[in-house]
Design a protein around this motif. Structure first.
Motif, short mmCIF file in Angstrom:
data_model
loop_
_atom_site.label_atom_id
_atom_site.label_comp_id
_atom_site.label_asym_id
_atom_site.label_seq_id
_atom_site.Cartn_x
_atom_site.Cartn_y
_atom_site.Cartn_z
N GLY A 69 -17.63 2.84 -3.76
CA GLY A 69 -17.77 4.22 -4.18
C GLY A 69 -16.46 4.90 -4.51
O GLY A 69 -16.38 6.12 -4.59
N LEU A 70 -15.41 4.12 -4.72
CA LEU A 70 -14.10 4.65 -5.07
C LEU A 70 -13.84 4.49 -6.56
O LEU A 70 -14.35 3.57 -7.19
CB LEU A 70 -13.00 3.89 -4.31
N GLY A 71 -12.99 5.36 -7.07
CA GLY A 71 -12.50 5.20 -8.42
C GLY A 71 -11.20 4.42 -8.38
O GLY A 71 -10.52 4.38 -7.35
N SER A 72 -10.85 3.81 -9.50
CA SER A 72 -9.61 3.06 -9.57
C SER A 72 -9.10 3.04 -11.01
O SER A 72 -9.85 3.30 -11.95
CB SER A 72 -9.81 1.62 -9.08
N LEU A 109 -6.10 4.37 -6.50
CA LEU A 109 -7.39 4.42 -5.81
C LEU A 109 -7.68 5.82 -5.29
O LEU A 109 -6.77 6.55 -4.90
CB LEU A 109 -7.37 3.46 -4.61
N GLY A 110 -8.94 6.15 -5.25
CA GLY A 110 -9.34 7.42 -4.64
C GLY A 110 -10.76 7.78 -5.03
O GLY A 110 -11.48 7.00 -5.67
N TYR A 111 -11.12 8.97 -4.63
CA TYR A 111 -12.43 9.50 -4.98
C TYR A 111 -12.26 10.29 -6.27
O TYR A 111 -11.35 11.10 -6.40
CB TYR A 111 -12.98 10.36 -3.84
N THR A 112 -13.10 10.02 -7.21
CA THR A 112 -12.93 10.55 -8.55
C THR A 112 -13.06 12.07 -8.61
O THR A 112 -13.91 12.65 -7.97
CB THR A 112 -13.90 9.87 -9.54
N ALA A 113 -12.16 12.66 -9.40
CA ALA A 113 -12.20 14.10 -9.65
C ALA A 113 -12.51 14.34 -11.13
O ALA A 113 -12.22 15.39 -11.67
CB ALA A 113 -10.87 14.75 -9.28
N GLU A 114 -13.10 13.35 -11.76
CA GLU A 114 -13.48 13.47 -13.16
C GLU A 114 -14.78 12.72 -13.39
O GLU A 114 -15.14 11.83 -12.63
CB GLU A 114 -12.39 12.88 -14.08
N VAL A 133 0.88 -1.17 0.00
CA VAL A 133 0.00 0.00 0.00
C VAL A 133 0.91 1.22 0.00
O VAL A 133 1.65 1.46 0.96
CB VAL A 133 -0.96 0.01 1.22
N LEU A 134 0.87 1.95 -1.08
CA LEU A 134 1.76 3.09 -1.31
C LEU A 134 0.98 4.39 -1.16
O LEU A 134 0.01 4.62 -1.90
CB LEU A 134 2.38 2.99 -2.71
N ARG A 135 1.41 5.22 -0.21
CA ARG A 135 0.78 6.52 0.00
C ARG A 135 1.82 7.65 -0.03
O ARG A 135 1.49 8.78 0.30
CB ARG A 135 0.05 6.54 1.34
N ASP A 136 3.01 7.34 -0.44
CA ASP A 136 4.11 8.31 -0.46
C ASP A 136 4.15 8.97 -1.84
O ASP A 136 4.71 8.42 -2.80
CB ASP A 136 5.40 7.57 -0.16
N LYS A 140 -3.61 9.31 -4.43
CA LYS A 140 -2.87 9.44 -3.17
C LYS A 140 -2.65 8.07 -2.54
O LYS A 140 -1.86 7.93 -1.61
CB LYS A 140 -3.62 10.34 -2.18
N THR A 141 -3.37 7.07 -3.04
CA THR A 141 -3.22 5.69 -2.55
C THR A 141 -3.13 4.76 -3.75
O THR A 141 -3.94 4.86 -4.68
CB THR A 141 -4.43 5.27 -1.67
N VAL A 142 -2.14 3.89 -3.71
CA VAL A 142 -1.92 2.91 -4.78
C VAL A 142 -1.60 1.58 -4.11
O VAL A 142 -0.88 1.53 -3.12
CB VAL A 142 -0.74 3.33 -5.69
#
Length: 186
Positions: free
Chosen positions: A125-128, A164-169, A50-53, A92-94
């Motif tokens: 409810g997340l985008g990927s 992964l994250g909440y979609t901005a598109e 889990v990469l957040r850096d 921000k999360t991969v």
């Protein structure tokens, strides 16, 4: 309609995410589901990071940009010229998926986990976005440093990742499906 089928049909590749952090419990749910993916002889040849850096992601992206620009492959060069080029699609999360090197069907097994992660993300409810090209920088000799920083176990190779994250598109409308891609025999 069946919820699983609806979820599969709703999944889209998202390439721009907002800054809202992905909840730890959602990451755990995705990983729990990924770890029960089918694998040949149930060897489970995967390792998840889990990469957040974002600094590390930016460093990997910079090397991938250099590789793409030098590739001479027109579509790769064009992508790399984009000032917003980001191997991790602004996430921000991969979740990076590495395969055990000595397992014959590890690539397919790890691909199964990536697809499951994208489907669970959609249901939460997340985008990927399923990523394969992020690892060019990791496959070079100097990529060993990136693998060490990602804590990839010895004897494993990073193959895929899921941003992964909440979609901005607004997700794009699905392109038409390829015709004539099925045969029936007998």
């Amino acid at each position: 309609m069946n919820e699983v089928i609806k979820n599969i049909q709703a999944r889209r590749s998202i390439r721009f995410f907002d800054d809202t952090p992905v909840k730890d419990e959602d990451i755990q749910t995705m990983l729990e589901c990924a770890k029960i993916a089918p694998s040949a002889m149930y060897q489970q040849p995967w390792h998840f990071t889990v990469l957040r850096d974002r600094v590390l992601m930016a460093e990997i992206t910079a090397v991938n940009k250099e590789i793409a620009l030098a590739s001479g492959i027109p579509h790769e060069v064009e992508k790399a010229k984009d000032p917003n080029f980001d191997s991790f699609r602004t996430a921000k999360t991969v979740i990076v998926i590495s395969a055990k090197d000595d397992v014959e069907y590890a690539m397919g097994d790890c691909a199964n986990t990536a697809m499951i992660i994208t489907l669970v993300a959609t249901s939460l409810g997340l985008g990927s976005c399923y990523l394969a090209g992020f690892n060019h920088a990791l496959r070079r000799p100097e990529g060993k440093d990136f693998c060490a920083r990602l804590k990839v176990p010895e004897g494993h190779t990073p193959l895929f990742a899921v941003s992964l994250g909440y979609t901005a598109e607004q997700p794009k409308v699905r392109k038409p499906l390829k015709p004539d891609s099925v045969n029936y025999i007998g």
